[in-house]
Design a protein around this motif. Structure first.
Motif, mmCIF file in Angstrom:
data_model
loop_
_atom_site.group_PDB
_atom_site.id
_atom_site.type_symbol
_atom_site.label_atom_id
_atom_site.label_comp_id
_atom_site.label_asym_id
_atom_site.label_seq_id
_atom_site.Cartn_x
_atom_site.Cartn_y
_atom_site.Cartn_z
ATOM 1 N N ARG A 171 26.537 22.741 110.197
ATOM 2 C CA ARG A 171 26.097 22.723 108.798
ATOM 3 C C ARG A 171 27.068 21.943 107.909
ATOM 4 O O ARG A 171 26.654 21.226 107.001
ATOM 5 C CB ARG A 171 25.960 24.157 108.308
ATOM 6 C CG ARG A 171 25.280 24.273 106.985
ATOM 7 C CD ARG A 171 24.954 25.701 106.678
ATOM 8 N NE ARG A 171 24.386 25.783 105.345
ATOM 9 C CZ ARG A 171 23.772 26.819 104.879
ATOM 10 N NH1 ARG A 171 23.617 27.879 105.626
ATOM 11 N NH2 ARG A 171 23.296 26.818 103.666
ATOM 12 N N LEU B 97 26.640 18.139 108.431
ATOM 13 C CA LEU B 97 25.376 17.567 107.952
ATOM 14 C C LEU B 97 25.486 17.342 106.446
ATOM 15 O O LEU B 97 25.750 18.271 105.691
ATOM 16 C CB LEU B 97 24.222 18.524 108.255
ATOM 17 C CG LEU B 97 22.823 17.998 108.003
ATOM 18 C CD1 LEU B 97 22.525 16.841 108.957
ATOM 19 C CD2 LEU B 97 21.811 19.103 108.222
ATOM 20 N N GLN C 221 21.553 22.291 102.604
ATOM 21 C CA GLN C 221 20.516 22.754 103.509
ATOM 22 C C GLN C 221 19.935 24.073 102.994
ATOM 23 O O GLN C 221 20.683 25.010 102.746
ATOM 24 C CB GLN C 221 21.074 22.968 104.927
ATOM 25 C CG GLN C 221 21.609 21.725 105.573
ATOM 26 C CD GLN C 221 23.033 21.415 105.163
ATOM 27 O OE1 GLN C 221 23.821 22.311 104.930
ATOM 28 N NE2 GLN C 221 23.360 20.144 105.061
ATOM 29 N N GLY D 209 19.552 20.356 110.800
ATOM 30 C CA GLY D 209 18.738 19.351 110.108
ATOM 31 C C GLY D 209 17.254 19.583 110.286
ATOM 32 O O GLY D 209 16.476 19.496 109.337
ATOM 33 N N VAL D 210 16.847 19.903 111.511
ATOM 34 C CA VAL D 210 15.428 20.156 111.788
ATOM 35 C C VAL D 210 14.948 21.398 111.053
ATOM 36 O O VAL D 210 13.897 21.386 110.390
ATOM 37 C CB VAL D 210 15.186 20.288 113.315
ATOM 38 C CG1 VAL D 210 13.816 20.835 113.605
ATOM 39 C CG2 VAL D 210 15.383 18.950 114.001
ATOM 40 N N ALA E 197 16.306 22.860 108.434
ATOM 41 C CA ALA E 197 16.347 22.621 106.982
ATOM 42 C C ALA E 197 15.165 21.777 106.554
ATOM 43 O O ALA E 197 14.569 22.016 105.500
ATOM 44 C CB ALA E 197 17.667 21.940 106.592
ATOM 45 N N GLY E 198 14.805 20.780 107.358
ATOM 46 C CA GLY E 198 13.648 19.949 107.039
ATOM 47 C C GLY E 198 12.351 20.736 107.050
ATOM 48 O O GLY E 198 11.503 20.586 106.170
ATOM 49 N N ILE E 199 12.194 21.597 108.030
ATOM 50 C CA ILE E 199 10.986 22.429 108.110
ATOM 51 C C ILE E 199 10.927 23.425 106.960
ATOM 52 O O ILE E 199 9.905 23.588 106.316
ATOM 53 C CB ILE E 199 10.947 23.168 109.461
ATOM 54 C CG1 ILE E 199 10.705 22.159 110.597
ATOM 55 C CG2 ILE E 199 9.884 24.257 109.470
ATOM 56 C CD1 ILE E 199 10.865 22.747 111.979
ATOM 57 N N ARG E 200 12.066 24.061 106.674
ATOM 58 C CA ARG E 200 12.103 25.040 105.575
ATOM 59 C C ARG E 200 11.919 24.364 104.222
ATOM 60 O O ARG E 200 11.322 24.919 103.326
ATOM 61 C CB ARG E 200 13.412 25.827 105.599
ATOM 62 C CG ARG E 200 13.591 26.597 106.842
ATOM 63 C CD ARG E 200 13.838 28.014 106.759
ATOM 64 N NE ARG E 200 14.164 28.552 105.487
ATOM 65 C CZ ARG E 200 13.940 29.807 105.184
ATOM 66 N NH1 ARG E 200 13.380 30.595 106.056
ATOM 67 N NH2 ARG E 200 14.275 30.282 104.017
ATOM 68 N N GLY E 201 12.468 23.138 104.091
ATOM 69 C CA GLY E 201 12.341 22.414 102.829
ATOM 70 C C GLY E 201 10.915 22.005 102.541
ATOM 71 O O GLY E 201 10.449 22.043 101.417
ATOM 72 N N ARG E 202 10.183 21.606 103.585
ATOM 73 C CA ARG E 202 8.797 21.191 103.416
ATOM 74 C C ARG E 202 7.869 22.360 103.156
ATOM 75 O O ARG E 202 6.913 22.264 102.427
ATOM 76 C CB ARG E 202 8.303 20.447 104.660
ATOM 77 C CG ARG E 202 8.559 18.962 104.564
ATOM 78 C CD ARG E 202 7.901 18.241 105.682
ATOM 79 N NE ARG E 202 8.914 18.111 106.733
ATOM 80 C CZ ARG E 202 8.707 18.297 108.019
ATOM 81 N NH1 ARG E 202 7.522 18.592 108.462
ATOM 82 N NH2 ARG E 202 9.669 18.184 108.884
ATOM 83 N N SER E 203 8.184 23.509 103.783
ATOM 84 C CA SER E 203 7.301 24.660 103.627
ATOM 85 C C SER E 203 7.580 25.426 102.335
ATOM 86 O O SER E 203 6.842 26.326 101.981
ATOM 87 C CB SER E 203 7.461 25.613 104.815
ATOM 88 O OG SER E 203 8.745 26.214 104.813
#
Length: 89
Positions: free
Chosen positions: A21, A24, A28, A78-79, A81-87
């Motif tokens: 973390r 990155l 996040q 990163g993956v 955080a990306g999924i949580r950020g989009r949802s």
């Protein structure tokens, strides 16, 4: 599986996840529990990959294995955080 091995996995997962973390860039949107879970998974997968690749186990710190684990943690954070950020969660 003993309580010591479970606690050890949690501690190592916390360290690996925190390193992933920190490395990155940016913020996040995931909590520390999820960071620890990602770290535990990264530590297990990194160890498995190191064994498959034939990385020698040494009496001290296995630096190559540690680098693999941290890189996997960076990718995992990163993956997630990306999924949580989009949802939005």
């Amino acid at each position: 599986m003993t309580i010591e091995s479970i606690l050890g996995a949690i501690v190592i997962g916390a360290v690996i996840g925190a390193l992933g973390r920190l490395l990155l860039p940016g913020r996040q949107p995931i909590g520390w529990i999820l960071t620890i879970v990602v770290g535990i998974v990264a530590a297990l997968v990194g160890t498995a990959i190191a064994q498959v690749l034939g990385v020698a186990t040494t009496p001290g710190i296995d630096w190559i294995e540690l680098v693999m684990q941290v890189v996997l943690a960076v990718i995992g954070v990163g993956v997630v955080a990306g999924i949580r950020g989009r949802s939005g969660g």
